[in-house]
Scaffold this motif. Structure first.
Motif, PDB file in Angstrom:
ATOM      1  N   GLY A   1      -6.626 -20.584   0.443  1.00  0.00           N
ATOM      2  CA  GLY A   1      -5.998 -20.234   1.712  1.00  0.00           C
ATOM      3  C   GLY A   1      -4.819 -21.118   2.067  1.00  0.00           C
ATOM      4  O   GLY A   1      -3.945 -20.721   2.834  1.00  0.00           O
ATOM      5  N   LEU A   2      -4.790 -22.317   1.508  1.00  0.00           N
ATOM      6  CA  LEU A   2      -3.756 -23.274   1.927  1.00  0.00           C
ATOM      7  C   LEU A   2      -2.356 -22.842   1.523  1.00  0.00           C
ATOM      8  O   LEU A   2      -1.372 -23.371   2.049  1.00  0.00           O
ATOM      9  N   ALA A   3      -2.247 -21.884   0.614  1.00  0.00           N
ATOM     10  CA  ALA A   3      -0.919 -21.395   0.241  1.00  0.00           C
ATOM     11  C   ALA A   3      -0.208 -20.826   1.468  1.00  0.00           C
ATOM     12  O   ALA A   3       1.016 -20.883   1.563  1.00  0.00           O
TER      13      ALA A   3
ATOM     14  N   LEU B   1      -8.157 -30.627   8.395  1.00  0.00           N
ATOM     15  CA  LEU B   1      -8.879 -29.853   7.385  1.00  0.00           C
ATOM     16  C   LEU B   1     -10.282 -30.425   7.210  1.00  0.00           C
ATOM     17  O   LEU B   1     -10.939 -30.164   6.212  1.00  0.00           O
ATOM     18  N   ASP B   2     -10.722 -31.262   8.156  1.00  0.00           N
ATOM     19  CA  ASP B   2     -11.994 -31.944   7.984  1.00  0.00           C
ATOM     20  C   ASP B   2     -13.130 -30.932   7.826  1.00  0.00           C
ATOM     21  O   ASP B   2     -13.180 -29.917   8.501  1.00  0.00           O
ATOM     22  N   GLN B   3     -14.029 -31.263   6.940  1.00  0.00           N
ATOM     23  CA  GLN B   3     -15.202 -30.456   6.631  1.00  0.00           C
ATOM     24  C   GLN B   3     -14.859 -29.041   6.197  1.00  0.00           C
ATOM     25  O   GLN B   3     -15.593 -28.105   6.477  1.00  0.00           O
ATOM     26  N   CYS B   4     -13.701 -28.888   5.543  1.00  0.00           N
ATOM     27  CA  CYS B   4     -13.358 -27.619   4.910  1.00  0.00           C
ATOM     28  C   CYS B   4     -13.643 -27.735   3.420  1.00  0.00           C
ATOM     29  O   CYS B   4     -13.829 -28.830   2.898  1.00  0.00           O
TER      30      CYS B   4
ATOM     31  N   PHE C   1      -6.917 -29.676  -5.744  1.00  0.00           N
ATOM     32  CA  PHE C   1      -6.011 -28.573  -6.036  1.00  0.00           C
ATOM     33  C   PHE C   1      -5.312 -28.113  -4.755  1.00  0.00           C
ATOM     34  O   PHE C   1      -4.115 -27.840  -4.741  1.00  0.00           O
ATOM     35  N   GLY C   2      -6.065 -28.062  -3.649  1.00  0.00           N
ATOM     36  CA  GLY C   2      -5.491 -27.607  -2.382  1.00  0.00           C
ATOM     37  C   GLY C   2      -4.405 -28.539  -1.875  1.00  0.00           C
ATOM     38  O   GLY C   2      -3.416 -28.097  -1.283  1.00  0.00           O
ATOM     39  N   LEU C   3      -4.577 -29.831  -2.112  1.00  0.00           N
ATOM     40  CA  LEU C   3      -3.594 -30.787  -1.595  1.00  0.00           C
ATOM     41  C   LEU C   3      -2.216 -30.562  -2.206  1.00  0.00           C
ATOM     42  O   LEU C   3      -1.196 -30.811  -1.574  1.00  0.00           O
TER      43      LEU C   3
END
Lengths: 493, 490
Positions: free
Chosen positions: A372-374, A387-390, A395-397
């Motif tokens: 989703g981070l895209a 983004l805590d507790q996601c 890879f997302g970073l």
């Protein structure tokens, strides 16, 4: 010309009253002109009731007006000699002012000759207007009066359209050349008004490389080997309240980006013809130059009404909270935490119509994952991201690298590790990073901190600090803050 | 949306009324209409495109902030009784030097005193030592070893001053900016201005704890009243001992779906009453029933501290969860903050040391210090300190003159600290004179009104713009005063 450094003397002190005093002759003489016009109109039978100026009154007012004009000219001369005023515009103002004062005296001398009085007085008024305008241009900078004139009116007066922005065409940062493409435009915008061909305060001109390199009457400004001793950097760095701060308080100030660029440039030995790409730029400077040269998408301000109506709809549909963040801009605080795990990648993608306006985004405790981070890529203005507790991994970073406005990032309780964290060195403004309850080690955080730190700037600040400490201990420190800590002594009985 | 305040609905209904009913009720209706427009200002001022929240929840009366906001919520650690600034945050070596000597009359002549009137005034130094703490080197009493550890996160204000010298009016002044009854407290103002981030819990929650002696001054419930604001903005006191809210569970034989039906039916009946009276308080009642229903699930979740690891409980110094201690309340406060409560106020009674100062203040510091510091640290490690404003302080300070073995009430100078919410940590703001008697009147002086203005500014609210018209007059939290201390922000 006085020697270097401000000299206090009665002349210099009186000179500073010039800007205040000049209003007096202008007011007096123009009021007289108005009364004369009224008296002149009384010649018509229908306007016979209008009062006329008596000969004794005219003499008295002209005497006072001429005296005030001469005094103003004298004060102006004192001010000009005290110091910081040089350049063609000062000369113009000086001669116009002297001419106006002389004309006022002449009018007083001949005012009993009716045929000479009227045209001479009119000429005096014209001189006054010209002198006053030249003086105003000195104080506020040339073009101050017409800068905000509607273009149609400007054409009427035969003025050219206002000069286009001095920022060069969105250039590729790789091809920009340090001084002409990056630094000179900033100097033109912020400094040349007082340090240019028309007016060169402190004998300093910054309108070209040659002039700048020459320096002012206090010596060279740029290119000093020791950055801490560099007056250019020191004065733009001082707090605005300090008198020596440049640009002076009340004038348009340098933006953060401009400050970053100028500091870097001066401390890097004032490179001139080198292409920016060939220099070793800290991330923050590269970012500032990029946004100054027209970083395109990040500078576009979305339309407030459109953003808000979309936001209202999305808040309703997704059951999230959206608050505006500024009194007039479209910037938004989007809180999806309230929706909990019901909010996921699909919902995040729906935010795209408001994405360019999102400044704070709280995805804490939602089911958003790496994929989703895209969607965040289009949130150029994103400053705070939770983004805590996601379900986020290294890879997302990698997807966050383009979010150059980011200042705060909360990754608590996610699956990120050292490898992902170091990717964040791409974020030049990152100040707060929270990695509690993750696999990130203190060593990795330290490494990231190193990568994000502008060493040169810190070294310079430290040098300045020790210099200040030396000065303070050198002067006998008075400790006087203007407040009496002791109670008033008891009165004797 | 056909709310009772919809002009269309009102017009239809007015046409249906008989002449007598119309004359009898029109004045009332107009008044309610005016009030209604304040309850939901968007109804009549649609020109500013604002962002309404989902499900008709209260989103605050301000369409957009006046400044860029920094904070999102407040935790007010309210040290009720008047903590002595001279034993906690305000180090006065000069006072120690003249200990036992007559207090200089030049300070006290013509000044208001509480219980020390017409007595001989003797200076009383502090029996406790102070240390420079953290990188910032702030002076903090050794009575507060844990607070000393967070010295670089807090901004200590030493120039606070208030106008009320007795507990109850001083509490009212600290909470509502006025000693007059019926004024809204700051939590209510904030809720009215911004709404809350949760609709499962009240937006303004109060918890109470107390010292060991049992003889402390009471704190009246009017301190968290909404005053003339609609009562849905009032603070709600939770029990700090045992379950936070009594009787929140269903009785045997009643399930949630039955309960839902009951609430819906009551809301329908209340709706009739509201249509008849146009009284916004009925809307409050409907909203409170709905909130209570949601709290049947949210409160047990809040109170379930078993999910808190042992290390966190130890950090706060919680012996037993829900034992009514300040430490337990601090832990609950953090959980409330995480759940989106806007204003959390923890009163700790037990700072009123007219006598026995040295032994009693040691005890009350012991009860408060560790948990206060732990709260700040815990918020920080969660990344919540950036948008949570923590205020630690009381309603006034204590005299530098001794009163037997203690100190009397004192309003001319006292100390408090702020942390988080954009506050600059490690900063000392303002000071008192060399004897700790009066604030130094410079740009860093901080009247209670100034504190209120500054706290609202942290939320992006210009205190001069947050206004409620009542009985023909515009009211503000800061009345006609208040100056924002911009310097306390980073």
């Amino acid at each position: 010309m006085t020697a270097a450094g401000p000299v206090s003397s009665i002349g210099a002190f009186l000179g500073r009253f010039h800007p205040l005093w000049v209003h007096l002759p202008i007011g007096i003489l123009f009021l007289l002109a108005f009364l004369e016009a009224v008296g002149w109109a009384a010649r018509w039978p229908r306007l016979r009731w209008l009062p006329a100026v008596g000969p004794g009154q005219r003499t008295l007012v002209l005497l006072v007006g001429a005296a005030a004009a001469v005094t103003a000219a004298l004060l102006g001369w004192l001010l000009a000699h005290d110091g910081d005023y040089e350049g063609a515009r000062v000369r113009t103002h000086q001669w116009l002012g002297i001419a106006a004062a002389a004309a006022a005296v002449l009018v007083f001398a001949v005012h009993r000759m009716r045929w000479l009085y009227a045209p001479l007085f009119a000429a005096t008024l014209v001189l006054l207007v010209l002198a006053a305008h030249a003086g105003g241009s000195l104080t506020h900078g040339g073009g101050f009066l017409t800068a905000r004139m509607p273009p149609a009116m400007g054409r009427l007066f035969g003025l050219g359209s206002p000069p286009a922005s001095t920022v060069p065409h969105p250039a590729d940062i790789g091809r920009a050349v340090a001084f002409p493409d990056v630094v000179q435009p900033i100097l033109n915008d912020r400094c040349v008004g007082c340090h240019g061909p028309d007016k060169s305060n402190g004998g300093l001109r910054m309108d070209s490389w040659g002039q700048l390199a020459k320096g002012g009457k206090h010596g060279p400004v740029v290119g000093a080997a020791d950055p801490a001793a560099n007056p250019f950097v020191r004065r733009i760095d001082l707090p605005t309240e300090v008198k020596e701060h440049m640009p002076p308080a009340g004038r348009p100030q340098l933006t953060d980006d401009e400050l970053t660029i100028l500091e870097w440039w001066a401390c890097a030995g004032a490179p001139r013809e080198k292409p920016v790409a060939s220099l070793d730029l800290p991330a923050s400077v590269a970012e500032a130059i990029r946004s100054r040269l027209g970083g395109a998408a990040t500078d576009v301000v979305p339309d407030r009404v459109a953003v808000f109506s979309n936001a209202a709809r999305l808040a309703r549909e997704l059951n999230i909270l959206i608050h505006p963040l500024s009194p007039d801009g479209p910037w938004l605080d989007v809180n999806a935490r309230v929706a909990g795990r019901a909010f996921g990648n699909k919902e995040l993608a729906l935010l795209s119509p408001i994405a360019p306006a999102v400044q704070w985004l709280d995805l804490g405790g939602t089911s958003v994952s790496d994929a989703g981070l895209a969607c965040l890529a289009s949130m150029h203005r994103l400053e705070r991201l939770h983004l805590d507790q996601c379900r986020i991994t290294d890879f997302g970073l990698g997807q966050l690298a383009g979010l150059r406005a980011m200042e705060y990032l909360n990754l608590r309780g996610t699956s990120v590790s050292d490898r992902g964290i170091i990717e964040l060195r791409q974020l030049p403004r990152l100040r707060s990073l929270y990695v509690w309850q993750t696999a990130v080690t203190p060593a990795a955080v330290k490494a990231l901190g190193e990568a994000l730190t502008d060493r040169r700037r810190i070294a310079r600040l430290e040098a300045e600090q020790s210099e200040l400490a030396r000065q303070i201990s050198a002067e006998q420190f008075q400790g006087n803050t203007g407040e009496s800590l002791r109670p008033p002594a008891p009165k004797p009985p | 949306m056909n709310t009772p305040f919809d002009p269309e609905v009102i017009r239809t209904r007015q046409l249906e009324w008989s002449r007598r009913t119309f004359l009898g009720k029109s004045a009332q209706a107009l008044g309610a209409l005016a009030l209604g427009s304040l309850v939901d200002p968007r109804l009549f001022s649609a020109q500013d495109p604002t962002v309404p929240g989902p499900g008709g929840r209260w989103m605050g009366c301000l369409p957009s902030p006046n400044f860029p906001p920094r904070a999102k919520r407040v935790i007010h650690l309210y040290m009720a009784g008047g903590p002595s600034h001279l034993e906690t945050f305000d180090y006065k070596p000069e006072l120690n030097r003249i200990h036992g000597q007559p207090f200089p009359a030049s300070f006290t002549n013509g000044q208001q005193l509480a219980q020390l009137q017409n007595t001989t005034l003797l200076a009383r130094g502090s029996s406790f030592t102070f240390s420079r703490c953290g990188i910032s080197g702030q002076m903090i009493s050794d009575l507060l070893p844990y607070t000393q550890q967070i010295a670089d996160d807090i901004c200590i204000i030493r120039s606070l001053h208030t106008e009320q010298i007795n507990h109850d009016p001083a509490h009212a002044f600290m909470n509502a900016g006025s000693m007059v009854k019926g004024r809204p407290s700051m939590g209510s103002w904030l809720l009215y201005g911004l709404g809350a981030e949760t609709d499962n819990l009240p937006g303004f929650v109060v918890l109470m704890s107390r010292g060991p002696s049992g003889g402390e001054q009471p704190v009246s419930a009017r301190q968290w009243s909404a005053g003339f604001l609609p009562s849905r903005f009032q603070g709600v006191q939770f029990q700090s001992k045992g379950v936070p809210v009594h009787y929140v569970g269903n009785p045997d034989g009643v399930c949630q779906s039955t309960q839902r039906q009951v609430i819906d039916e009551i809301a329908r009946l209340n709706g009739f009453h509201e249509e008849e009276t146009l009284d916004p308080e009925v809307q409050t009642r409907i909203a409170q029933y709905e909130l209570a229903f949601k709290m049947q699930t949210s409160v047990p979740d809040l109170a379930d501290l078993s999910s808190e690891p042992e290390s966190i409980r130890e950090m706060y110094g919680v012996k037993e969860v829900g034992d009514g201690s300040f430490a337990s309340n601090c832990l609950v406060a953090r959980r409330l903050a995480e759940r989106g409560v806007r204003f959390i106020q923890l009163y700790h009674r037990g700072w009123d040391q007219h006598g026995n100062l040295d032994t009693d203040i040691k005890e009350v510091c012991r009860r408060v210090d560790q948990a206060s510091a732990a709260l700040v640290k815990d918020l920080k490690q969660r990344g919540m300190l950036d948008d949570t404003l923590v205020l630690w302080g009381g309603e006034f300070g204590r005299t530098p003159m001794g009163q037997g073995t203690g100190r009397d009430h004192h309003i001319n100078a006292f100390s408090a600290w702020l942390a988080g919410g954009g506050i600059r940590g490690g900063l000392s703001w303002g000071s008192s004179d060399e004897l700790g008697y009066r604030y130094i009147d410079n740009s860093q002086q901080m009247h209670v009104h100034d504190l209120h203005a500054t706290m609202l500014a942290a939320f992006g609210i210009n205190h001069e713009k947050l206004i409620y018209r009542f009985q023909g007059r515009d009211f503000r939290l800061t009345d006609v005063h208040g100056k924002i201390a911009h310097g306390v922000f980073a």
